[in-house]
Design an enzyme around this catalytic site. Structure first.
Site, PDB file in Angstrom:
ATOM      1  N   CYS A 347      48.639  35.523  41.582  1.00 44.79           N
ATOM      2  CA  CYS A 347      49.161  36.767  41.376  1.00 44.79           C
ATOM      3  C   CYS A 347      50.344  37.407  42.604  1.00 44.79           C
ATOM      4  O   CYS A 347      51.158  38.180  41.775  1.00 44.79           O
ATOM      5  CB  CYS A 347      48.070  37.789  41.277  1.00 44.79           C
ATOM      6  SG  CYS A 347      47.014  38.213  42.522  1.00 44.79           S
ATOM      7  N   HIS A 391      44.255  42.116  44.011  1.00 43.55           N
ATOM      8  CA  HIS A 391      45.720  41.980  43.044  1.00 43.55           C
ATOM      9  C   HIS A 391      46.924  42.220  43.906  1.00 43.55           C
ATOM     10  O   HIS A 391      46.884  43.068  45.153  1.00 43.55           O
ATOM     11  CB  HIS A 391      45.283  42.529  42.190  1.00 43.55           C
ATOM     12  CG  HIS A 391      45.830  41.984  40.684  1.00 43.55           C
ATOM     13  ND1 HIS A 391      46.518  41.352  40.155  1.00 43.55           N
ATOM     14  CD2 HIS A 391      47.328  43.399  40.379  1.00 43.55           C
ATOM     15  CE1 HIS A 391      47.283  40.922  39.243  1.00 43.55           C
ATOM     16  NE2 HIS A 391      47.541  42.322  39.495  1.00 43.55           N
ATOM     17  N   ASP A 408      53.516  44.934  36.837  1.00 44.07           N
ATOM     18  CA  ASP A 408      52.610  44.299  36.912  1.00 44.07           C
ATOM     19  C   ASP A 408      53.029  42.788  35.924  1.00 44.07           C
ATOM     20  O   ASP A 408      52.310  42.353  34.681  1.00 44.07           O
ATOM     21  CB  ASP A 408      51.426  44.927  36.635  1.00 44.07           C
ATOM     22  CG  ASP A 408      49.890  43.417  37.411  1.00 44.07           C
ATOM     23  OD1 ASP A 408      50.191  42.754  38.041  1.00 44.07           O
ATOM     24  OD2 ASP A 408      48.855  43.679  37.140  1.00 44.07           O
TER      25      ASP A 408
END
Length: 594
Positions: A347, A391, A408
């Site tokens: 991520c 994250h 995202d």
């Protein structure tokens, strides 16, 4: 050993502590020094006084354990050690060589007698404003968790930890897992390799909550830093918190202990920006990642508007990119190598590359770190968020109308990560051991049960702070709030008086009561053979009557009754110990008839 050697060992212990830890008054050097000196003291335990003193020192060492850890397993361990230590003191106080069972029982009764005092002090005694391990010199320990910097590989390494970062309990229906973005540090500055947070200042940008607010209780584990976590925009700030730049909820002091917050947040919001924030969100270091810069500038000539540029970047990630916990290492031009060469990342790779592309295309953007999702525990109705849920995502500025909008990039390449968690997005061979083991239902149930028990301990024992104490006193009687100290002193004096009375009574009658209890076992076993003892029958008279009815038991019963008389009336400790041994072996057989 001789006296001179004991003195040298004591001085060597002090010198070793000073050499290793320095001159410190806190737990870092104090507890090891106490432990070493206790072992040196054991070398001169050649008298009853020295042995008793060594056992008393052991209590202080046990208290020192709580300066490091106060979990439920450690508390049970310390209680068991205190029980054994008390039994050792009881054994020293008894003449002769008593069996292990009697001192253990006596120690258990002593601890049980002290339990009401401990409970009263816990409930009524005023709570300390700071955790004990920060006194007197504010020592802290490093802990794992999110940092205020991020570079490729940081979060993927954090994923390997299954430590709990926070717990949340919603007062009403919980949002879907895909909406559980626990917002933490906001990273704006990029030096070509790492993303860093700017010095935290008071939030100046306008913010407006949209729609209904979510009410929930958040329990954040200590991480020695200032930031807290929230779902979106807090509707109001809890005590001792503030909203820093980037809509980052922070504490006014580092989180050195577990923090419980009552929060109401707007998952949907409109967040504005100051000119300084927008300028910082466009900063890029010169000379880095030329290929990514050229790509972003080409997009800027082909499309118009920030939303189209966002769509272009997300479409790029959906083509030939792989979500993996084991990406290849990157060099100085990390964004170029990731976008055009390796195309494998976690991520932080996707969030960092996306923000770089947006800035190169003239769109203000920044990296947001925190946690995504969590695991629902139905036993205590809490969402458990671990370090493995760490994250990183992005925020882009889409103009004054929309403000900062969360994007995202990981959802484009691995949508299952957002919707179902990390275990659903990674290949089975890359799953951390903690997540791989939870694929078995019985292990998952066992872990949830243990974590629910620990959460109850944390919430109701370790989380019993001054605010919760005042709430309890207010429910009992509002007048108790202003009388907490006098009440605590009164409870303490009353409990000490009761304990002193019990100790005085127990000291005079303990041996006598123990002998009577053992003699009661003898009488009960003989009564089952049809030979009950009369209420006013003397022990030796009872032994003679048993001998007349059962000659095979005459010698054994006579010896037991004689030992009982010596233990009860002569206060003979050796006789009491012998009586306890013989009672355990006394199993009189029933008479057999032919």
């Amino acid at each position: 050993p001789p006296v001179w050697l004991r003195v040298i060992l004591a001085l060597a212990a002090v010198g070793a502590i000073l050499l290793h830890y320095g001159l410190t008054l806190g737990r870092t050097g104090g507890v090891p020094l106490l432990t070493l000196l206790m072992f040196v003291k054991l070398l001169e335990s050649d008298s009853l006084r020295h042995r008793r003193f060594s056992l008393l020192l052991a209590y202080f060492v046990l208290l020192g354990v709580f300066l490091y850890e106060q979990s439920l397993p450690m508390t049970l361990y310390v209680l068991a050690a205190a029980w054994l230590n008390t039994a050792a003191l009881v054994q020293l106080a008894q003449p002769g060589e008593p069996e292990l069972r009697a001192p253990l029982l006596t120690a258990g009764r002593l601890l049980a007698a002290g339990a009401p005092l401990a409970l009263a002090l816990f409930v009524f005694f005023p709570r300390l404003p700071a955790p004990l391990w920060l006194l007197p010199n504010g020592e802290r320990t490093a802990r794992t968790g999110l940092a205020d910097t991020m570079q490729p590989g940081d979060i993927s390494r954090l994923i390997l930890s299954d430590e709990i970062a926070l717990r949340a309990r919603f007062h009403g229906p919980a949002p879907p897992q895909a909406q559980l973005y626990w917002r933490g540090p906001v990273l704006t500055h990029f030096d070509g390799r790492a993303w860093r947070a700017l010095p935290a200042g008071q939030m100046q940008a306008p913010a407006q909550g949209l729609g209904a607010a979510l009410a929930y209780t958040l329990t954040v584990e200590p991480h020695e830093r200032l930031w807290l976590f929230a779902l979106g925009l807090p509707a109001e700030l809890p005590p001792e918190t503030r909203l820093a730049e980037g809509m980052q909820l922070t504490s006014t002091r580092p989180l050195t202990q577990r923090r419980r917050l009552e929060l109401r947040s707007h998952p949907r919001y409109r967040l504005g920006a100051t000119h300084a924030e927008l300028a910082a969100a466009l900063q890029l270091p010169p000379g880095y990642n030329p290929r990514a810069r050229a790509l972003a500038q080409r997009w800027r000539t082909e499309v118009s508007g920030a939303e189209q540029l966002v769509a272009r970047a997300l479409a790029l990630f959906r083509r030939d990119f792989t979500y993996t916990l084991l990406p290849p290492p990157l060099g100085a031009h990390s964004v170029d190598e990731f976008l055009f060469d390796t195309r494998r990342g976690f991520c932080e790779h996707y969030a960092g590359a996306f923000v770089f592309l947006m800035r190169a295309a003239g769109v203000p953007a920044r990296v947001v770190t925190g946690y995504l999702g969590g695991e629902y525990n139905p036993l205590d109705e809490h969402w458990v968020v671990r370090q493995s849920d760490a994250h990183a995502w992005a925020e882009v500025w889409l103009g004054p109308t929309q403000g900062w909008v969360s994007v995202d990039p990981t959802a484009s390449v691995a949508p299952s990560r957002v919707e179902r968690g990390l275990a659903a997005a990674l290949p089975a061979v890359e799953l951390p051991a903690a997540l791989a083991g939870l694929q078995r239902p019985w292990l998952k149930t066992l872990r949830q049960s243990w974590e629910a028990l620990n959460n109850g301990w944390n919430q109701w024992v370790l989380g019993y702070d001054s605010r919760r104490q005042m709430d309890l006193l207010a429910r009992l009687d509002p007048r108790l709030i202003d009388r907490a100290w006098p009440l605590a002193i009164a409870v303490l004096l009353t409990a000490l008086a009761v304990m002193a009375a019990l100790a005085w009574r127990g000291g005079h009658h303990a041996a006598r009561d123990e002998a009577a209890r053992l003699f009661g076992y003898i009488c009960a076993r003989l009564a089952r053979l049809g030979l009950p003892r009369a209420p006013a029958e003397a022990p030796m008279e009872y032994a003679r009557r048993v001998a007349a009815a059962r000659p095979d038991l005459a010698a054994q019963v006579a010896q037991l009754c004689a030992r009982y008389e010596r233990a009860r009336y002569a206060q003979d400790g050796a006789a009491l110990s012998a009586l306890a041994r013989e009672v355990r072996r006394f199993r009189p057989p029933r008479r057999r008839f032919r």
